[in-house]
Design an enzyme around this catalytic site. Structure first.
Site: not given
Ligand SMILES: Nc1nc2c(ncn2[C@@H]2O[C@H](COP(=O)(O)OP(=O)(O)O)[C@@H](O)[C@H]2O)c(=O)[nH]1
Ligand SMILES: [Mg+2]
Length: 138
Positions: A12, A52, A60, A88, A94, A105, A115, A118, A129
């Site tokens: 990100k 998203y 948020f 993941r 998250t 993270r 964070n 993705h 995606e």
């Protein structure tokens, strides 16, 4: 036999700004996964909202779209055995404050929005995606 999968991974804007693209890629490669596609670009508002879409109604959402479009991301397609769940785990939960040391993270992030990474959360999301980010170039 484990299934060979593909997943969409993204460093990100906070990760690119902090020069952690190499760190993220190193961890994924060191685990034994292949980077199949890779591009550095700034997500526009339309792509952010489509990516998203499941979060449209969340409080948020506005902050998330503003953040994800705030600078370049490094988006990639990663391939290998059971890679969707594996990425993941490499990323951690998250909420970075709940992410254990040793996860990306857990090691590098301390805020919910920023964070750092993705990763697609299911085979269905991964297919959607990968197509959203790389559809025309595959
Ligand atoms: N500020 C804020 N951001 C959130 C919250 N939940 C999720 N996010 C952000 O929205 C992204 C997408 O959420 P989600 O799909 O649930 O998490 P992920 O799959 O682990 O990235 C997360 O990576 C965070 O950047 C929240 O409760 N507050
Ligand atoms: Mg998600």
């Amino acid at each position: 036999m484990s299934e060979i999968q593909r997943t969409l991974v993204m460093v990100k804007p906070d990760g690119v700004r902090r020069r952690l693209v190499g760190e993220v890629i190193s961890r994924i490669e060191a685990k034994g996964y292949d980077i199949c596609e890779l591009k550095l670009f700034t997500i526009d508002d339309d792509l952010a909202r489509r990516h998203y879409a499941e979060h449209t109604e969340k409080p948020f959402f506005g902050e998330l779209v503003a953040f994800i479009t705030s600078g370049p991301v490094a988006a990639m397609v990663v391939e290998g055995p059971e890679v969707i769940a594996a990425v993941r785990r490499i990323m951690g939960p998250t909420n970075p404050l709940e992410a254990p040391p040793g996860s990306i993270r857990g090691d590098f992030a301390s805020a919910m929005t920023e964070n750092l990474v993705h990763g697609s959360d299911s085979p269905k999301a991964a297919a959607r995606e990968v197509d959203l980010f790389f559809g025309e170039s595959l």
